[in-house]
Write an enzyme that holds these catalytic residues in place. Structure first.
Site, PDB file in Angstrom:
ATOM      1  N   HIS A 203     114.600  -4.005  33.958  1.00  8.61           N
ATOM      2  CA  HIS A 203     114.838  -5.198  33.764  1.00  8.61           C
ATOM      3  C   HIS A 203     114.099  -5.764  34.000  1.00  8.61           C
ATOM      4  O   HIS A 203     113.810  -6.771  32.852  1.00  8.61           O
ATOM      5  CB  HIS A 203     115.827  -5.842  33.836  1.00  8.61           C
ATOM      6  CG  HIS A 203     116.138  -6.537  35.240  1.00  8.61           C
ATOM      7  ND1 HIS A 203     115.928  -5.815  36.204  1.00  8.61           N
ATOM      8  CD2 HIS A 203     115.642  -7.821  35.161  1.00  8.61           C
ATOM      9  CE1 HIS A 203     116.084  -7.085  37.721  1.00  8.61           C
ATOM     10  NE2 HIS A 203     116.081  -7.848  37.218  1.00  8.61           N
TER      11      HIS A 203
HETATM   12  C1  UD1 Z   1     116.198 -12.519  35.299  1.00  9.36           C
HETATM   13  C2  UD1 Z   1     115.686 -13.519  36.882  1.00  9.36           C
HETATM   14  C3  UD1 Z   1     115.515 -11.648  37.141  1.00  9.36           C
HETATM   15  C4  UD1 Z   1     115.924 -11.295  37.867  1.00  9.36           C
HETATM   16  C5  UD1 Z   1     117.069 -11.156  37.033  1.00  9.36           C
HETATM   17  C6  UD1 Z   1     118.750 -10.875  37.344  1.00  9.36           C
HETATM   18  C7  UD1 Z   1     114.140 -14.982  35.648  1.00  9.36           C
HETATM   19  C8  UD1 Z   1     112.278 -15.396  35.590  1.00  9.36           C
HETATM   20  N1  UD1 Z   1     114.003 -13.371  35.615  1.00  9.36           N
HETATM   21  O1  UD1 Z   1     115.623 -11.652  34.872  1.00  9.36           O
HETATM   22  O2  UD1 Z   1     114.283 -12.360  38.568  1.00  9.36           O
HETATM   23  O3  UD1 Z   1     115.904 -10.066  38.689  1.00  9.36           O
HETATM   24  O4  UD1 Z   1     117.348 -12.148  36.152  1.00  9.36           O
HETATM   25  O5  UD1 Z   1     119.406  -9.745  36.695  1.00  9.36           O
HETATM   26  O6  UD1 Z   1     114.282 -15.731  35.978  1.00  9.36           O
HETATM   27  N2  UD1 Z   1     120.181 -11.359  28.013  1.00  9.36           N
HETATM   28  C9  UD1 Z   1     120.808 -11.667  26.737  1.00  9.36           C
HETATM   29  N3  UD1 Z   1     122.521 -11.666  28.014  1.00  9.36           N
HETATM   30  C10 UD1 Z   1     122.415 -12.126  28.932  1.00  9.36           C
HETATM   31  C11 UD1 Z   1     121.724 -12.751  29.683  1.00  9.36           C
HETATM   32  C12 UD1 Z   1     120.196 -12.206  28.888  1.00  9.36           C
HETATM   33  O7  UD1 Z   1     120.605 -10.755  26.015  1.00  9.36           O
HETATM   34  O8  UD1 Z   1     123.289 -12.796  29.873  1.00  9.36           O
HETATM   35  C13 UD1 Z   1     118.747 -11.851  27.267  1.00  9.36           C
HETATM   36  C14 UD1 Z   1     118.043 -13.116  26.756  1.00  9.36           C
HETATM   37  O9  UD1 Z   1     117.429 -12.130  25.025  1.00  9.36           O
HETATM   38  C15 UD1 Z   1     117.229 -13.153  27.791  1.00  9.36           C
HETATM   39  C16 UD1 Z   1     116.595 -11.670  28.085  1.00  9.36           C
HETATM   40  O10 UD1 Z   1     117.239 -11.001  28.444  1.00  9.36           O
HETATM   41  O11 UD1 Z   1     116.649 -14.515  26.476  1.00  9.36           O
HETATM   42  C17 UD1 Z   1     116.240 -12.564  29.781  1.00  9.36           C
HETATM   43  O12 UD1 Z   1     116.819 -12.774  30.192  1.00  9.36           O
HETATM   44  P1  UD1 Z   1     115.972 -14.213  31.841  1.00  9.36           P
HETATM   45  O13 UD1 Z   1     117.668 -14.743  32.514  1.00  9.36           O
HETATM   46  O14 UD1 Z   1     115.019 -14.844  30.739  1.00  9.36           O
HETATM   47  O15 UD1 Z   1     115.857 -13.199  32.602  1.00  9.36           O
HETATM   48  P2  UD1 Z   1     116.300 -11.594  33.004  1.00  9.36           P
HETATM   49  O16 UD1 Z   1     115.444 -10.208  32.569  1.00  9.36           O
HETATM   50  O17 UD1 Z   1     117.898 -11.525  32.869  1.00  9.36           O
END
Ligand code: UD1
Length: 356
Positions: A203
């Protein structure tokens, strides 16, 4: 005094469950929860609250799907508004995500004391979004709860105890408390699994935002799947990026698992391949050798003992290191992450430090 927990990401919900329970049992503090909404899919959020019996958030914000800077800005503003209303509180921040940084900034700018769970982790890779987050949060927090001796040492070496009069406490890892809790629960899920397999998760931004790296990882997992079946519960973002790549995926991709399901499947796996700093610790607790696809892994404590090998996001490197991992005798009988009573220790310190 009230304790306000600030969470928004999947692994934070697991830690919240343990610490919320410990604070409830060992202190008289009232507790509230702010959920920033950084993780919002039911499989990434709601299922954790149900499964771990976490009370519903008192405040549910909505800051998902924004670029990092906007996400942090909006979360800080919205969390700050809640904290101004709540008054007489201390906040508890978990880990190093954008939610964690925004929570710490909002509290600091309102002179509210901060306790940081998982303090002192360093990779010294400034390109990782989490590295600057964790560095800044450690500086803003009054109570830094470190999961290992090395994390404690990192903060002492940076002068945090001496020059900034912060409290630095090695409590052990609250993820170990959670893992021990999960191990005692009945088998809830009947996940359909092969007799032997490798459990994989990907991820991290450095991997899924680069089509080259992600293709190399998929090709590496395809090759390993021919030796030992690979099962990958997939983060929605990684799934989307893999679909966009348009290259064949020969291993078994599944929807994200709940925490209990993940721990139960881990228990049955032979090996782990991951880019998660949390999951490679859980692999260690379960005594599964792991391959970590990161330039700078979080946990030199584990890599030192041959139970976890590091690899670049390149197909050949992944396959070769997986073969090496299978040949290396692992050493799990080392005490790195404490005794599984981190939540209790944190609750005791919070009760002492935040008493009125
Ligand atoms: C985030 C954290 C990372 C952590 C991880 C735990 C930051 C910078 N990153 O990464 O440190 O290890 O969480 O899991 O805070 N999305 C969905 N559904 C969801 C959540 C996210 O579709 O429920 C998609 C969205 O397009 C979103 C993307 O994933 O923009 C990235 O999500 P984001 O929360 O920014 O970062 P993670 O990769 O989940």
């Amino acid at each position: 005094m009230r304790c306000i927990h600030i969470v928004g990401n999947r692994p934070q919900f697991v830690k919240l469950a343990l610490l919320h329970r410990a604070i409830g049992a060992y202190t008289s503090f009232a507790q509230k929860i702010i959920h920033t909404g950084q993780h919002y899919d039911a499989s990434m959020s709601g299922v954790f609250f149900q499964e771990l019996n976490i009370p519903s958030p008192d405040y549910m914000l909505n800051v998902n799907q924004l670029p990092h800077h906007s996400q942090i800005g909006r979360m800080t503003e919205q969390i700050g508004d809640v904290l101004v209303k709540e008054k007489e509180c201390g906040v508890i921040i978990y880990g190093d995500t954008n939610t964690s940084l925004a929570g710490a900034l909002a509290a600091k700018k309102n002179n509210i004391p901060i306790a940081h769970v998982e303090a002192g982790i360093r990779t010294y890779d400034e390109t990782m979004p989490e590295e600057s987050n964790r560095y800044l949060i450690d500086r803003m927090a009054e109570l830094n709860f470190c999961p290992t001796y090395l994390c404690e040492k990192n903060l002492i070496d940076e002068g945090l105890g001496r020059r900034h009069a912060k409290k630095i406490i090695n409590t052990g890892d609250i993820m170990l408390d959670a893992w021990l809790y999960a191990a005692k629960q009945p088998q809830l899920h009947q996940t359909d699994l092969p007799a032997t397999f490798t459990l994989a998760t990907i991820h991290r931004e450095e991997n899924n935002s680069s089509p080259e790296k992600l293709s190399e990882i998929v090709r590496g997992l395809n090759a390993i799947n021919e030796i030992l079946p690979v099962i990958m519960p997939c983060h929605p973002k990684t799934q989307k990026k893999i679909d966009e790549l348009g290259i064949p995926v020969l291993f078994n991709i599944r929807s994200p698992f709940s925490y209990m399901e993940m721990m139960q499947v881990l228990n049955k796996a032979s090996y782990v391949i991951t880019d998660s700093g949390g999951f490679c610790r859980e692999a260690f607790f379960s005594q599964k050798p792991s391959l970590v696809i990161m330039e700078h892994p979080f946990w030199p404590e584990i890599t030192e003992h041959g139970t976890c090998l590091q690899t670049k996001a390149e197909m050949r490197n992944i396959v070769d290191n997986f073969a090496l991992l299978r040949k290396t005798p692992p050493k799990f009988n080392v005490d790195i992450f404490g005794r599984g009573n981190a939540a209790r220790l944190m609750a005791d310190v919070i009760a002492q430090e935040w008493k009125k």
